[in-house]
Write a protein that holds these residues in place. Sequence first.
Motif, mmCIF file in Angstrom:
data_model
loop_
_atom_site.group_PDB
_atom_site.id
_atom_site.type_symbol
_atom_site.label_atom_id
_atom_site.label_comp_id
_atom_site.label_asym_id
_atom_site.label_seq_id
_atom_site.Cartn_x
_atom_site.Cartn_y
_atom_site.Cartn_z
ATOM 1 N N LEU A 35 0.832 -1.204 0.000
ATOM 2 C CA LEU A 35 0.000 0.000 0.000
ATOM 3 C C LEU A 35 0.870 1.259 0.000
ATOM 4 C CD1 LEU A 35 -2.799 -0.943 2.572
ATOM 5 C CD2 LEU A 35 -2.995 -0.840 0.082
ATOM 6 N N ALA A 36 1.956 1.212 0.760
ATOM 7 C CA ALA A 36 2.814 2.388 0.869
ATOM 8 C C ALA A 36 3.609 2.642 -0.406
ATOM 9 C CB ALA A 36 3.765 2.215 2.050
ATOM 10 N N GLU A 37 4.001 1.580 -1.101
ATOM 11 C CA GLU A 37 4.867 1.735 -2.274
ATOM 12 C C GLU A 37 4.093 1.982 -3.565
ATOM 13 O OE1 GLU A 37 8.534 -1.140 -0.721
ATOM 14 O OE2 GLU A 37 7.090 -1.906 -2.188
ATOM 15 N N GLY A 38 2.856 1.482 -3.633
ATOM 16 C CA GLY A 38 2.067 1.657 -4.849
ATOM 17 C C GLY A 38 1.513 3.068 -4.969
ATOM 18 N N ALA A 39 0.940 3.367 -6.124
ATOM 19 C CA ALA A 39 0.390 4.703 -6.384
ATOM 20 C C ALA A 39 -1.028 4.574 -6.929
ATOM 21 C CB ALA A 39 1.260 5.443 -7.388
ATOM 22 N N LEU A 40 -1.940 5.333 -6.347
ATOM 23 C CA LEU A 40 -3.326 5.363 -6.794
ATOM 24 C C LEU A 40 -3.479 6.460 -7.834
ATOM 25 C CD1 LEU A 40 -6.043 3.952 -6.118
ATOM 26 C CD2 LEU A 40 -6.505 5.851 -4.568
ATOM 27 N N ARG A 41 -4.060 6.118 -8.968
ATOM 28 C CA ARG A 41 -4.190 7.063 -10.071
ATOM 29 C C ARG A 41 -5.591 7.001 -10.664
ATOM 30 N NH1 ARG A 41 -0.158 8.511 -8.065
ATOM 31 N NH2 ARG A 41 1.919 8.786 -8.988
ATOM 32 N N LYS A 42 -6.020 8.110 -11.257
ATOM 33 C CA LYS A 42 -7.289 8.152 -11.977
ATOM 34 C C LYS A 42 -7.035 8.675 -13.381
ATOM 35 C CE LYS A 42 -12.129 9.483 -11.588
ATOM 36 N NZ LYS A 42 -12.611 8.109 -11.575
ATOM 37 N N ALA A 43 -7.612 7.996 -14.378
ATOM 38 C CA ALA A 43 -7.454 8.389 -15.773
ATOM 39 C C ALA A 43 -8.828 8.628 -16.377
ATOM 40 C CB ALA A 43 -6.719 7.306 -16.558
ATOM 41 N N ALA A 44 -9.011 9.768 -17.019
ATOM 42 C CA ALA A 44 -10.276 10.051 -17.687
ATOM 43 C C ALA A 44 -10.431 9.169 -18.916
ATOM 44 C CB ALA A 44 -10.329 11.530 -18.084
ATOM 45 N N ALA A 45 -11.665 8.933 -19.307
ATOM 46 C CA ALA A 45 -11.928 8.147 -20.513
ATOM 47 C C ALA A 45 -11.167 8.744 -21.689
ATOM 48 C CB ALA A 45 -13.427 8.124 -20.803
ATOM 49 N N GLY A 46 -10.521 7.876 -22.465
ATOM 50 C CA GLY A 46 -9.744 8.331 -23.617
ATOM 51 C C GLY A 46 -8.280 8.560 -23.339
ATOM 52 N N THR A 47 -7.885 8.512 -22.069
ATOM 53 C CA THR A 47 -6.476 8.705 -21.723
ATOM 54 C C THR A 47 -5.631 7.536 -22.215
ATOM 55 O OG1 THR A 47 -7.061 9.944 -19.726
ATOM 56 C CG2 THR A 47 -4.835 9.030 -19.826
ATOM 57 N N VAL A 48 -4.529 7.833 -22.884
ATOM 58 C CA VAL A 48 -3.589 6.796 -23.294
ATOM 59 C C VAL A 48 -2.732 6.450 -22.081
ATOM 60 C CG1 VAL A 48 -1.662 6.190 -24.818
ATOM 61 C CG2 VAL A 48 -3.560 7.583 -25.690
ATOM 62 N N LEU A 49 -2.846 5.221 -21.619
ATOM 63 C CA LEU A 49 -2.127 4.793 -20.418
ATOM 64 C C LEU A 49 -0.725 4.300 -20.747
ATOM 65 C CD1 LEU A 49 -5.070 2.903 -18.702
ATOM 66 C CD2 LEU A 49 -4.284 5.237 -18.277
#
Length: 226
Positions: free
Chosen positions: A32-46
């Motif tokens: 939990l400490a090392e990972g990163a939470l992210r949000k991407a809008a629809a259409g975002t190239v990941l």
Amino acid sequence: MLKRVEFPLRSELLARYPVLRSLPAPEFERLLAEGALRKAAAGTVLFDEAQPCTGFPFVLEGAVGVSKYGDGGREIQLYRVEAGDSCILSSSCLLGSVAYNAHGVALADTTLFVLPVPTFQRLLGASSDFRGYVFSLFAGRMADLMQTVDEVAFKRLDERLARLLLRRGPRIQATHQQLADELGSVREIVSRIMRGFAEQGLVKTGREQIEVLDRAGLARIAGTEA
């Protein structure tokens, strides 16, 4: 652009990915400490072709489409990664230390929890359950990819579209272009077939909305059971 977001991370991770429950409590807290939470809008190239893989993603909300471009700019969607699924391409690139050979796009507003490469590698070596989970991805996705190859090579487009609607229904939020990309076709042909389905009373179409009205009728076209 991926953004940090607030999210009930602990409960969502354990609910979506039960394999993480097998980790010792200190290891899970470290994850939990090392990972990163992210949000991407629809259409975002990941991620895109030739880019290095920088982490292993867990999809908590939304969906990601993994696709390949062909000659002339045509695109075929290889598979979707829904919430609770994992991306075989990301794990393959991490295991082989190679760059991506396809691209991934958020198909809807998507929340991801991304493990950095060192964390992924540590878990792979330390946890037999996590290691088994990662390798099981290959068997499942290989079957999906073989089905995709079979459908593209041997099935009529109306069969494949009917099968897709049955799988995604009863209500599908997608444009005809998105359906065409998923089927490896072009929008004009998909729109023509969809009009035929609507005229037969099989579906009802609206703005980026499709409602399946007659599953049995679509199943006859798809050659499957409703």
